[in-house]
Motif scaffolding. Structure first.
Motif, PDB file in Angstrom:
ATOM      1  N   ALA A  48      38.105  33.691  33.038  1.00 18.32           N
ATOM      2  CA  ALA A  48      38.771  34.100  34.158  1.00 18.32           C
ATOM      3  C   ALA A  48      38.187  35.818  34.092  1.00 18.32           C
ATOM      4  O   ALA A  48      38.002  36.631  35.439  1.00 18.32           O
ATOM      5  CB  ALA A  48      40.067  34.432  34.023  1.00 18.32           C
ATOM      6  N   ALA A  52      35.605  37.059  37.153  1.00 18.88           N
ATOM      7  CA  ALA A  52      36.146  38.593  37.688  1.00 18.88           C
ATOM      8  C   ALA A  52      35.153  39.555  37.775  1.00 18.88           C
ATOM      9  O   ALA A  52      34.826  40.244  38.866  1.00 18.88           O
ATOM     10  CB  ALA A  52      37.452  38.911  37.180  1.00 18.88           C
ATOM     11  N   GLY A  56      33.244  40.732  41.204  1.00 22.90           N
ATOM     12  CA  GLY A  56      33.003  42.210  41.366  1.00 22.90           C
ATOM     13  C   GLY A  56      31.727  42.654  41.286  1.00 22.90           C
ATOM     14  O   GLY A  56      31.385  44.065  41.433  1.00 22.90           O
ATOM     15  N   ARG A 147      37.356  36.638  47.071  1.00 26.56           N
ATOM     16  CA  ARG A 147      38.250  36.702  45.993  1.00 26.56           C
ATOM     17  C   ARG A 147      39.037  35.443  45.738  1.00 26.56           C
ATOM     18  O   ARG A 147      39.455  35.074  44.705  1.00 26.56           O
ATOM     19  CB  ARG A 147      39.256  37.963  46.008  1.00 26.56           C
ATOM     20  N   GLY A 150      37.021  33.243  43.838  1.00 26.99           N
ATOM     21  CA  GLY A 150      36.800  33.526  42.315  1.00 26.99           C
ATOM     22  C   GLY A 150      38.360  33.144  41.897  1.00 26.99           C
ATOM     23  O   GLY A 150      38.054  32.349  40.730  1.00 26.99           O
ATOM     24  N   ILE A 151      39.163  33.118  42.649  1.00 28.34           N
ATOM     25  CA  ILE A 151      40.596  32.354  42.294  1.00 28.34           C
ATOM     26  C   ILE A 151      40.257  30.867  42.081  1.00 28.34           C
ATOM     27  O   ILE A 151      41.067  30.332  41.015  1.00 28.34           O
ATOM     28  CB  ILE A 151      41.612  32.761  43.223  1.00 28.34           C
ATOM     29  N   VAL A 154      38.680  30.486  38.816  1.00 25.11           N
ATOM     30  CA  VAL A 154      39.387  30.804  37.438  1.00 25.11           C
ATOM     31  C   VAL A 154      40.448  29.652  37.270  1.00 25.11           C
ATOM     32  O   VAL A 154      40.403  29.073  36.238  1.00 25.11           O
ATOM     33  CB  VAL A 154      40.196  32.001  37.828  1.00 25.11           C
TER      34      VAL A 154
END
Length: 203
Positions: A48, A52, A56, A147, A150-151, A154
């Motif tokens: 995770a 991130a 980023g 994002r 990305g979630i 994860v």
């Protein structure tokens, strides 16, 4: 939003599905029922954090500090060679079998398990290539929903590692035989050394 999260989930799952150093360790811990929850949490949380960083813009750091890549490559290869040798020694000695009554006694310390898990994760340059660079670069294609991409990635890590760690116990009857452990240790040793060879070859 849902489309981006789904794409991130499927990409993340496909990247970690192959048997690698980290996955082999989680499988072994799951079979021994040794510190499974802390180990799978460590793997999932590490992924995770790396994802991130990728979403980023971690690639900018490697451009700024180019020495990071070779340090990770040679450090990771050295660790994998050592770990692979240990697996081959365990295969040669044999005599291990999974017994529920004494699984915790033979499990080893939590500290040792977590340190090994962290090393297999953070000293493996392929982890950075997959979670940081690849996922990070693809996430840029999703603009404002990056994002969520990305979630999704994860989430795939948590699903995979918890399934691998806690699902491994279904194989417990097979690994009640010492021979099965010898085969597993041999496979783990070959995986570790194969990854180390790729790192040293600059793959």
């Amino acid at each position: 939003m849902f489309q981006a999260a789904s794409a991130g989930f499927y990409l993340g799952f496909s990247l970690i599905l192959a048997i690698g150093a980290q996955n082999a360790f989680v499988l072994r811990q799951g079979l021994r029922r040794a510190h499974v929850l802390p180990v799978v949490l460590t793997c999932a949380l590490s992924d995770a954090l790396l994802i991130a960083l990728g979403v980023g813009g971690f690639s900018a750091i490697t451009d700024w500090m180019p020495w990071v890549a070779p340090v990770l490559r040679f450090g990771g290869a050295a660790f994998l060679i050592w770990y692979g040798a240990r697996s081959f020694i365990a295969m040669w000695r044999g005599g291990e079998a999974l017994r529920a009554a004494d699984a915790e006694v033979e499990a080893g310390s939590l500290r040792a398990a977590l340190l090994t898990c962290l090393a297999l994760t953070w000293l493996n340059p392929h982890v950075y290539l997959d979670t940081v660079l690849l996922i990070g670069s693809i996430a840029t294609q999703y603009g404002d929903t990056a994002r969520w991409f990305g979630i999704g990635a994860v989430t795939s890590s948590f699903v995979f590692f918890f399934s691998l760690g806690f699902g491994a116990r279904l194989l417990a009857p097979v690994f009640a035989r010492p021979r099965a452990w010898q085969v597993l240790d041999g496979v783990i040793g070959m995986v570790m050394w194969a990854i180390a060879a790729k790192l040293l070859a600059g793959a």
